[in-house]
Design an enzyme around this catalytic site. Structure first.
Site, PDB file in Angstrom:
ATOM      1  N   TYR A 163      25.606  22.069  40.598  1.00 54.93           N
ATOM      2  CA  TYR A 163      25.116  21.369  39.403  1.00 54.93           C
ATOM      3  C   TYR A 163      24.176  20.218  39.761  1.00 54.93           C
ATOM      4  CZ  TYR A 163      27.936  24.076  36.188  1.00 54.93           C
ATOM      5  OH  TYR A 163      28.438  25.112  35.441  1.00 54.93           O
ATOM      6  N   GLU A 256      48.525  38.475  48.927  1.00 53.23           N
ATOM      7  CA  GLU A 256      47.177  38.591  48.357  1.00 53.23           C
ATOM      8  C   GLU A 256      47.087  37.982  46.964  1.00 53.23           C
ATOM      9  OE1 GLU A 256      44.110  42.037  46.686  1.00 53.23           O
ATOM     10  OE2 GLU A 256      45.747  42.632  48.010  1.00 53.23           O
ATOM     11  N   ASP A 309      47.387  44.768  48.575  1.00 49.56           N
ATOM     12  CA  ASP A 309      47.275  46.077  47.925  1.00 49.56           C
ATOM     13  C   ASP A 309      46.824  47.129  48.936  1.00 49.56           C
ATOM     14  OD1 ASP A 309      48.012  45.142  45.428  1.00 49.56           O
ATOM     15  OD2 ASP A 309      45.946  44.849  44.735  1.00 49.56           O
TER      16      ASP A 309
END
Length: 422
Positions: A163, A256, A309
């Site tokens: 920004y 995870e 996963d």
């Protein structure tokens, strides 16, 4: 400093692009070395016990004054090339290449930790080439902003820096990705860490379990009595480096997903299995990797397991914890840990209903292709990934809930006790 347009002329002589000579720490300027000298140096490296380390390029942890001095030298070199009396030029910026071709795996001599590293191969940012003229200017804009930040003694995160740059240079920084990539360009140019530039990690991570944190002049934080959200990990690596860590844990488990982390925390897994749970809530950020590395150094006999996963993205996350990333190859060795793959793995598919398996998405196949072409993927990991691609399937940890919400903790404990990990 105002950068000259490529069409600008100095003293009626055309400005050309000229690479500035950058010397690696060995003191030998690669741009001026003769082929014979280069061959001789290569022979010495090959014959040396530590020859591989001589190719390693890293980013230094530096105090603000030295980083500002390096930025000043970069500016002076640029101006010297621009004002050269016989051949004025806009010098190109030689950056350590962050490509897979310049990446190798460094194995520890006295430890079982391996990490990604980059060699002394360069890519260039040039104002004279249309395809990276903006990237060239971005490097100078970010260095200017870092110079100011360091002068004020402040630390900012990447979002804050975006920004600041968006308001001052909107034509060059239209998205966060521009800032993230340029920060790595500056790290590659100045050979200092991102934290040394005054840019701290934006952390999403949390930890909980058999761990007591003590920051100087602060109260102890007992992570075993916290709520399921755990203790948030600060992005300030200076604070993390000063923490005094105490633990009686026998295992560290990297999770995870935040939802799985909170399930295990709510079940108080660490009361039944003496462990520390840690998560980055997805792809690992630097702060989470840093505190995990600190835990591994402080408690070297405590094994680290990963619960991810069964898909290419899960393996990519595990490999980032284990080896580091190519994009941050100059710093990867500072965060690498010997992480073992606990689950999910192909052998666990028998526990998952067929209707809970999902088709691999195009993004999964893209990640799989990248991993399979990498130099550091170990053979048992490659076999798991090949199985995913051949089956065209993926499985999420949540699929184990088909056996009940309390099954996940039992699954983890059983696999650890039986030594079922790779």
């Amino acid at each position: 400093m105002t950068l000259q347009n490529p069409s600008t002329k100095v003293r009626n002589k055309p400005i050309t692009a000229r690479p500035s000579c950058q010397c690696p720490p060995r003191g030998r300027c690669a741009a001026r070395a003769s082929p014979m000298a280069a061959a001789a140096e290569a022979d010495v490296a090959a014959a040396s016990l530590f020859g591989a380390d001589r190719r390693l390029c890293s980013a230094d942890i530096l105090p603000p004054a030295e980083v500002r001095a390096r930025i000043e030298v970069a500016v002076l070199n640029f101006l010297a090339a621009l004002a050269h009396p016989s051949s004025p030029a806009i010098s190109v910026l030689p950056l350590i290449s962050r490509s897979s071709a310049n990446c190798s795996l460094r194995s520890g001599l006295l430890s079982d930790v391996s990490s990604v590293y980059l060699s002394y191969a360069f890519c260039k940012r040039s104002l004279m080439r249309g395809n990276n003229a903006k990237a060239f200017v971005r490097v100078w804009k970010v260095m200017e902003m870092c110079y100011k930040i360091l002068g004020e003694g402040k630390l900012v995160n990447q979002r804050e820096l975006f920004y600041m740059l968006l308001s001052s240079s909107p034509n060059y920084f239209s998205c966060q990705r521009h800032v993230n990539r340029t920060i790595q360009d500056v790290v590659s140019l100045l050979r200092c860490t991102r934290q040394s530039l005054g840019v701290m990690a934006s952390s999403r991570g949390a930890l909980i379990g058999r761990l007591v944190l003590h920051e100087p002049d602060e109260e102890n934080i007992d992570c075993s009595i916290l709520g399921p959200s755990g203790h948030p990990i600060t992005g300030d690596l200076n604070i993390l480096s000063k923490l005094i860590l105490r633990s009686d844990a026998r295992y560290i488990i990297v999770v995870e997903k935040d939802a799985i982390f909170q399930r295990l925390a709510e079940d108080r897994l660490y009361n039944h299995l003496p462990c520390i749970l840690i998560t980055a809530k997805g792809y690992p950020d630097i702060a989470t990797r840093f505190i995990l590395h600190r835990l591994s150094q402080t408690f070297p006999n405590v094994p680290i397991f990963a619960l991810v996963d069964w898909n290419p993205a899960g393996l990519a996350i595990l490999c980032t914890y284990k080896y580091g990333s190519i994009s941050m190859g100059l710093e990867s060795y500072r965060y690498a840990c010997n992480v073992k793959w606990l689950g999910l793995r192909g052998d666990d598919l028998q526990l998952i209903p067929d209707n809970a398996l999902q088709e691999l998405k195009p993004r999964d196949l893209q990640i799989a292709k990248s991993l399979l072409s990498s130099k550091f993927l170990q053979e048992n990991h490659r076999a798991e990934l090949t199985l995913m691609v051949e089956m065209g399937k993926r499985a999420e940890i949540e699929a184990l809930y088909s056996h009940g919400f309390d099954f996940l903790g039992k699954y983890i404990a059983r696999k650890i006790v039986q030594g079922d990990y790779i």
